[in-house]
Design an enzyme around this catalytic site. Structure first.
Site, PDB file in Angstrom:
ATOM      1  N   LEU A 136       0.835  -1.198   0.000  1.00 51.91           N
ATOM      2  CA  LEU A 136       0.000   0.000   0.000  1.00 51.91           C
ATOM      3  C   LEU A 136       0.876   1.257   0.000  1.00 51.91           C
ATOM      4  O   LEU A 136       0.652   2.185  -0.779  1.00 51.91           O
ATOM      5  CB  LEU A 136      -0.896  -0.016   1.256  1.00 51.91           C
ATOM      6  CG  LEU A 136      -1.786   1.195   1.512  1.00 51.91           C
ATOM      7  CD1 LEU A 136      -2.853   1.332   0.431  1.00 51.91           C
ATOM      8  CD2 LEU A 136      -2.478   1.071   2.888  1.00 51.91           C
ATOM      9  N   GLU A 138       3.673   4.256  -0.239  1.00 51.53           N
ATOM     10  CA  GLU A 138       4.557   4.832  -1.274  1.00 51.53           C
ATOM     11  C   GLU A 138       5.345   5.957  -0.625  1.00 51.53           C
ATOM     12  O   GLU A 138       5.066   6.361   0.507  1.00 51.53           O
ATOM     13  CB  GLU A 138       3.720   5.391  -2.435  1.00 51.53           C
ATOM     14  CG  GLU A 138       2.899   4.334  -3.140  1.00 51.53           C
ATOM     15  CD  GLU A 138       2.054   4.906  -4.278  1.00 51.53           C
ATOM     16  OE1 GLU A 138       2.225   6.097  -4.629  1.00 51.53           O
ATOM     17  OE2 GLU A 138       1.216   4.160  -4.795  1.00 51.53           O
ATOM     18  N   THR A 169       6.867  -5.400   3.439  1.00 49.04           N
ATOM     19  CA  THR A 169       7.321  -6.548   4.244  1.00 49.04           C
ATOM     20  C   THR A 169       7.146  -7.823   3.418  1.00 49.04           C
ATOM     21  O   THR A 169       6.093  -8.008   2.788  1.00 49.04           O
ATOM     22  CB  THR A 169       6.490  -6.647   5.544  1.00 49.04           C
ATOM     23  OG1 THR A 169       6.661  -5.430   6.277  1.00 49.04           O
ATOM     24  CG2 THR A 169       6.919  -7.826   6.401  1.00 49.04           C
ATOM     25  N   ARG A 253      -4.176  -4.872  12.764  1.00 46.34           N
ATOM     26  CA  ARG A 253      -3.826  -4.271  14.064  1.00 46.34           C
ATOM     27  C   ARG A 253      -3.772  -5.325  15.155  1.00 46.34           C
ATOM     28  O   ARG A 253      -2.967  -5.245  16.083  1.00 46.34           O
ATOM     29  CB  ARG A 253      -4.895  -3.243  14.460  1.00 46.34           C
ATOM     30  CG  ARG A 253      -4.791  -1.982  13.694  1.00 46.34           C
ATOM     31  CD  ARG A 253      -5.969  -1.077  13.991  1.00 46.34           C
ATOM     32  NE  ARG A 253      -5.866   0.092  13.142  1.00 46.34           N
ATOM     33  CZ  ARG A 253      -6.858   0.874  12.805  1.00 46.34           C
ATOM     34  NH1 ARG A 253      -8.073   0.614  13.244  1.00 46.34           N
ATOM     35  NH2 ARG A 253      -6.665   1.914  12.041  1.00 46.34           N
ATOM     36  N   ILE A 347      17.191  -3.378  33.609  1.00 46.73           N
ATOM     37  CA  ILE A 347      17.408  -4.419  34.623  1.00 46.73           C
ATOM     38  C   ILE A 347      18.695  -5.198  34.322  1.00 46.73           C
ATOM     39  O   ILE A 347      19.447  -5.547  35.230  1.00 46.73           O
ATOM     40  CB  ILE A 347      16.177  -5.364  34.698  1.00 46.73           C
ATOM     41  CG1 ILE A 347      14.981  -4.591  35.282  1.00 46.73           C
ATOM     42  CG2 ILE A 347      16.483  -6.600  35.521  1.00 46.73           C
ATOM     43  CD1 ILE A 347      13.659  -5.354  35.272  1.00 46.73           C
ATOM     44  N   GLY A 350      24.593  -3.056  32.041  1.00 50.07           N
ATOM     45  CA  GLY A 350      25.532  -3.017  30.901  1.00 50.07           C
ATOM     46  C   GLY A 350      25.305  -4.175  29.949  1.00 50.07           C
ATOM     47  O   GLY A 350      25.378  -4.023  28.724  1.00 50.07           O
ATOM     48  N   GLU A 373       1.317  -0.493  10.078  1.00 46.14           N
ATOM     49  CA  GLU A 373      -0.134  -0.767  10.143  1.00 46.14           C
ATOM     50  C   GLU A 373      -0.859   0.313  10.967  1.00 46.14           C
ATOM     51  O   GLU A 373      -1.775   0.021  11.735  1.00 46.14           O
ATOM     52  CB  GLU A 373      -0.389  -2.183  10.646  1.00 46.14           C
ATOM     53  CG  GLU A 373       0.241  -3.177   9.673  1.00 46.14           C
ATOM     54  CD  GLU A 373      -0.259  -4.578   9.811  1.00 46.14           C
ATOM     55  OE1 GLU A 373      -1.447  -4.756  10.119  1.00 46.14           O
ATOM     56  OE2 GLU A 373       0.552  -5.489   9.569  1.00 46.14           O
ATOM     57  N   THR A 375       0.366   4.292  12.591  1.00 38.25           N
ATOM     58  CA  THR A 375       1.195   4.746  13.714  1.00 38.25           C
ATOM     59  C   THR A 375       0.331   4.910  14.970  1.00 38.25           C
ATOM     60  O   THR A 375      -0.901   4.955  14.887  1.00 38.25           O
ATOM     61  CB  THR A 375       1.835   6.109  13.381  1.00 38.25           C
ATOM     62  OG1 THR A 375       0.772   7.063  13.192  1.00 38.25           O
ATOM     63  CG2 THR A 375       2.688   6.052  12.120  1.00 38.25           C
TER      64      THR A 375
END
Ligand SMILES: Cc1cc2nc3c(=O)[nH]c(=O)nc-3n(C[C@H](O)[C@H](O)[C@H](O)COP(=O)(O)OP(=O)(O)OC[C@H]3O[C@@H](n4cnc5c(N)ncnc54)[C@H](O)[C@@H]3O)c2cc1C
Length: 397
Positions: A136, A138, A169, A253, A347, A350, A373, A375
């Site tokens: 869809l 462009e 995709t 969605r 958590i 590093g 799909e 924003t």
């Protein structure tokens, strides 16, 4: 991959029924045993999970909602979401590849296709022989789908397509493109939907995007130069393209909410396990209140996301229609995935920032769920517009 800590799903007070539990156990075993081990390597190399997708096809997961008469598993929207969630727990790239196949392409064929079209296209999609993509967007037409410029003209008994599509995709590997094109000049909303075999002369794959996350799935340009497909490849009616696209995205969605939920759950499970095992100041990290609150916030948001997602699936399975519930599920689960991935890195300290910790990928993968799909801004517009236009639905949330 850590075992799920508290993953028994109880949407709105009801447990998953036995069939959905069995499905979840079986896809979970596959996802954690087969999909997860190669996820990090595919991410680093940007490699498509061809073998995993082949096996998903063999097991029937590439056409999960296709009715049995067209060669599919004939399962419902909740089953489809469970599959995407479990796959995304292991590898969010595999999750989106499966979601595009089912929600964005197979669903619209089921909804808008003729019996003849269903017979022609669905069996090979359901068996996994054909991989799908949905085209869809462009360069000048993302959130504003009505601004598309790619055109198709009906010449005799063929459509002749010209233009360039972006960000597709599965664009590199797909066998079938569900393509949206302009078919009239007069009305910017006037578009149509075509089924285009990828090997049609005049269709080439252009640029491959190098991405932050979901690097195991391809995202490409598709270029159409006098590409001809038979007139009967029109899905739905001429001029109905935007309606088909928006209906597909409404269903999609739920798929992206499921993808986000899988990422969020993986981030929670991994980081909670780490917090219990890792010692500082002579104690487990999980003994510190600052860490406990992160775990509590992640778990709470995940539970709320799952309830919204399953409610959206339940509405879809009843053949009901809701714009705002799937939009709520998507925006909330997407932001939960980014939140949880970020907390998981914190958590891990590093180690969370380094590839070796294998949690930084969750943050890179999570971010896209806030973008594609629709924003998060567009989801909020949908929710608000629906409720403002139909205040009676305020009690139906
Ligand atoms: C990895 C990846 C995979 C994708 N896969 C596909 C695919 O398979 N098929 C396909 O067709 N497309 C695909 N897309 C495209 C995707 O759906 C679009 O990127 C998305 O819809 C947003 O469009 P855009 O990027 O043009 O952003 P824009 O529409 O330019 O928006 C930019 C920003 O402005 C905001 N914005 C825009 N309009 C408004 C408004 N009215 N009010 C408030 N804020 C607004 C947006 O929310 C966003 O934050 C993919 C994209 C990516 C990155």
């Amino acid at each position: 991959m850590a075992e799920s800590l508290a993953h028994d799903c109880i949407p709105f007070g009801y447990e998953l029924d036995e069939d959905h539990q069995l499905l979840r156990d079986s896809i979970r075993e596959f996802a954690r045993g087969v999909v997860a081990p190669g996820a990090m390597e595919r991410d680093i190399k940007g490699e498509f999970p061809a073998e995993v997708i082949r096996q998903l096809g063999e097991m029937g997961y590439q056409g999960i909602c296709v009715p049995e008469e067209f060669g599919g598993a004939g399962l419902d929207a909740l089953a489809s979401a469970i599959v995407v969630e479990e796959l995304s727990y292991a590898d969010a790239s595999v999750g989106v590849i499966n979601s595009v196949q089912n929600s964005l392409v197979i669903d619209p064929i089921l909804k808008f296709g003729t019996t003849e079209q269903k017979r022609k296209w669905l069996p090979k999609m359901a068996s996994g022989e054909w991989l799908n993509c949905f085209s869809l967007s462009e360069a000048g037409s993302g959130s504003d789908a009505g601004a598309m410029k790619c055109r198709a003209e009906l010449k005799g008994d063929h459509w002749v397509i010209n233009g360039t599509k972006l960000w597709v995709t599965n664009g590199a590997e797909a066998d079938v493109v569900l393509l949206f094109v302009r078919t009239e000049d007069t009305d910017r909303r006037n578009a149509s939907c075509l089924l285009v075999p990828k090997n049609t002369p005049g269709l080439t794959v252009g640029k491959h995007e190098d991405k932050l996350g979901i690097r195991g799935s391809s995202t490409t340009e598709l270029i159409f130069e006098n590409c001809k497909v038979p007139a009967e490849n029109l899905l739905g009616e001429r001029g109905q393209g935007l309606r088909i696209a928006l209906t597909a995205i409404d269903g999609g969605r739920l798929g992206i909410a499921a993808q986000a939920l899988g990422i969020a759950q993986a981030a929670l499970d991994r980081s909670t396990k780490y917090a219990i095992e890792r010692k500082q100041f002579g104690k487990s990290l999980s003994d510190f209140q600052a860490i406990q609150w992160k775990i509590a916030d992640m778990a709470t948001r995940i539970a709320a996301s799952r309830a919204l997602l399953y409610k959206g699936c339940w509405i879809k399975a009843q053949a009901g229609h809701s714009l705002h519930i799937p939009a709520m599920a998507k925006v909330y689960a997407a932001e939960t995935a980014t939140f949880c991935a970020n907390q998981a890195i914190q958590i891990f300290g590093g180690m969370g920032y380094c590839r070796e910790g294998e949690v930084e990928r969750y943050l890179r993968d999570a971010k896209i769920t806030e973008i594609y799909e629709g924003t998060s801004e567009m989801q909020r517009m949908t929710i608000a517009e629906t409720l403002v236009a139909h205040p009676e639905r305020l009690t139906d949330i």
